[in-house]
Design an enzyme around this catalytic site. Structure first.
Site, PDB file in Angstrom:
ATOM      1  N   ARG A   4      25.347  -2.424 -11.850  1.00  0.00           N
ATOM      2  CA  ARG A   4      24.436  -2.748 -12.957  1.00  0.00           C
ATOM      3  C   ARG A   4      24.731  -4.143 -13.504  1.00  0.00           C
ATOM      4  NH1 ARG A   4      25.854   2.140 -16.375  1.00  0.00           N
ATOM      5  NH2 ARG A   4      24.525   1.343 -18.012  1.00  0.00           N
ATOM      6  N   ARG A  28      31.395   6.050 -22.819  1.00  0.00           N
ATOM      7  CA  ARG A  28      30.143   6.358 -23.518  1.00  0.00           C
ATOM      8  C   ARG A  28      29.706   7.808 -23.333  1.00  0.00           C
ATOM      9  NH1 ARG A  28      24.839   2.772 -22.742  1.00  0.00           N
ATOM     10  NH2 ARG A  28      24.925   3.437 -20.573  1.00  0.00           N
ATOM     11  N   LYS A  32      22.516  -2.195 -26.894  1.00  0.00           N
ATOM     12  CA  LYS A  32      21.067  -2.275 -27.161  1.00  0.00           C
ATOM     13  C   LYS A  32      20.522  -0.995 -27.811  1.00  0.00           C
ATOM     14  CE  LYS A  32      19.833  -2.880 -22.792  1.00  0.00           C
ATOM     15  NZ  LYS A  32      21.029  -3.034 -21.958  1.00  0.00           N
ATOM     16  N   ARG A  43      26.513   9.740 -18.834  1.00  0.00           N
ATOM     17  CA  ARG A  43      25.406   9.368 -17.953  1.00  0.00           C
ATOM     18  C   ARG A  43      25.865   9.203 -16.513  1.00  0.00           C
ATOM     19  NH1 ARG A  43      22.117   4.578 -20.770  1.00  0.00           N
ATOM     20  NH2 ARG A  43      22.257   3.850 -18.628  1.00  0.00           N
ATOM     21  N   ARG A  85      13.437  -6.810 -18.037  1.00  0.00           N
ATOM     22  CA  ARG A  85      14.691  -7.012 -17.312  1.00  0.00           C
ATOM     23  C   ARG A  85      14.519  -8.029 -16.195  1.00  0.00           C
ATOM     24  NH1 ARG A  85      16.983  -1.785 -18.765  1.00  0.00           N
ATOM     25  NH2 ARG A  85      19.134  -1.679 -18.076  1.00  0.00           N
TER      26      ARG A  85
HETATM   27  P1  ADP Z   1      21.706   0.094 -19.374  1.00  0.00           P
HETATM   28  O1  ADP Z   1      22.612   0.916 -20.198  1.00  0.00           O
HETATM   29  O2  ADP Z   1      22.269  -0.228 -18.019  1.00  0.00           O
HETATM   30  O3  ADP Z   1      21.154  -1.126 -20.067  1.00  0.00           O
HETATM   31  P2  ADP Z   1      19.169   1.619 -19.536  1.00  0.00           P
HETATM   32  O4  ADP Z   1      19.479   2.892 -20.220  1.00  0.00           O
HETATM   33  O5  ADP Z   1      18.407   0.589 -20.293  1.00  0.00           O
HETATM   34  O6  ADP Z   1      20.510   1.037 -18.913  1.00  0.00           O
HETATM   35  O7  ADP Z   1      18.353   1.917 -18.166  1.00  0.00           O
HETATM   36  C1  ADP Z   1      18.847   2.849 -17.207  1.00  0.00           C
HETATM   37  C2  ADP Z   1      18.214   2.576 -15.855  1.00  0.00           C
HETATM   38  O8  ADP Z   1      16.791   2.734 -15.934  1.00  0.00           O
HETATM   39  C3  ADP Z   1      18.412   1.175 -15.299  1.00  0.00           C
HETATM   40  O9  ADP Z   1      19.643   1.034 -14.620  1.00  0.00           O
HETATM   41  C4  ADP Z   1      17.213   1.051 -14.343  1.00  0.00           C
HETATM   42  O10 ADP Z   1      17.418   1.729 -13.141  1.00  0.00           O
HETATM   43  C5  ADP Z   1      16.117   1.784 -15.113  1.00  0.00           C
HETATM   44  N1  ADP Z   1      15.349   0.852 -15.983  1.00  0.00           N
HETATM   45  C6  ADP Z   1      15.234   0.904 -17.334  1.00  0.00           C
HETATM   46  N2  ADP Z   1      14.478  -0.124 -17.797  1.00  0.00           N
HETATM   47  C7  ADP Z   1      14.097  -0.826 -16.707  1.00  0.00           C
HETATM   48  C8  ADP Z   1      13.317  -2.010 -16.505  1.00  0.00           C
HETATM   49  N3  ADP Z   1      12.785  -2.667 -17.547  1.00  0.00           N
HETATM   50  N4  ADP Z   1      13.151  -2.470 -15.236  1.00  0.00           N
HETATM   51  C9  ADP Z   1      13.671  -1.821 -14.191  1.00  0.00           C
HETATM   52  N5  ADP Z   1      14.428  -0.725 -14.291  1.00  0.00           N
HETATM   53  C10 ADP Z   1      14.644  -0.215 -15.538  1.00  0.00           C
END
Ligand code: ADP
Length: 213
Positions: free
Chosen positions: A165, A121, A13, A154, A87
């Protein structure tokens, strides 16, 4: 143009959204990056949400929605490429109240590819650019090609947290797909190849969202 890039963790993404931002000339809004910024700055909000993010859980809907609204207020009038939000179906409904979305790109990636990708990553501390030790290596090890910043892994890219996740994605986020499919906004992109060139996927996305002449 208001686009949402949707998909499981590690589906690319952030990588695709930042390239689309350059091509479309609209900001890339990543709620994941906004969350990490709050945590890095150790703001009161950052301290409160750290426990969710580091364990692979979701930040509560009301909190993340406020974070996004604040970001939207500071410049998204020409459109955006939004990623990481919504989400949950509840968040999708909140987003519909904020603005009208033109398309939702749904990235479909097998778990095996996700696990491989996330375990390798790396991200730039300064500009947030994303690399991969196997498929998208920086020119100089440990340094960002774009700004020379230091690359880091990360905290939530550890094996147990990755599994959590994925579980959260299946339970809370997968229903968002049905929500947008029923609204007629969903455009599926399958990506089974762990070594696929990100630019190829970006071209596919651009073809899908181009208004028909
Ligand atoms: P990923 O690589 O898992 O898609 P992101 O970088 O988008 O992760 O998000 C990292 C973390 O930030 C998530 O695991 C969550 O804890 C929090 N987070 C980000 N966006 C949201 C959202 N829309 N709703 C709830 N938590 C979120």
């Amino acid at each position: 143009m208001r686009i949402v890039i949707f998909g499981p963790p590690g589906s690319g993404k952030g990588t695709y959204a930042s390239r689309l931002m350059e091509k479309l000339g609209v900001p890339h809004i990543s709620t994941g990056d906004l969350v990490r910024e709050e945590i890095r700055n150790q703001t009161p909000l950052g301290k409160m949400i750290e426990k969710y993010s580091s364990s692979g859980g979701l930040v509560p809907d009301e909190t993340i929605t406020e974070i996004l609204k604040e970001r939207m207020r500071s410049g998204a009038s020409k459109g955006f490429v939004l990623e990481g939000y919504p989400r949950t179906v509840n968040q999708a409904k909140e987003l519909a109240k904020m603005t009208k979305i033109d398309a939702v790109i749904n990235l479909i990636v097998p778990d095996s590819v996700i696990i491989r990708r996330l375990s390798a990553r790396l991200q730039c501390k300064s500009c947030g650019a994303i690399y991969n030790e196997i498929t998208l290596k920086p020119r100089v090890a440990g340094k960002c090609d774009k700004c020379g910043g230091e690359l880091f892994r990360r905290a939530d890219d550890q094996p147990e947290v990755i599994q959590e996740r994925l579980k959260v994605y299946r339970e809370a986020s997968a229903p968002v797909v049905d929500f947008y499919r029923s609204e007629g906004l969903l455009k599926d992109i399958g990506n089974e190849d762990p070594n696929a060139d990100p630019n190829e996927i970006v071209s596919q996305i651009l073809k899908m969202i181009k208004p028909r002449p």
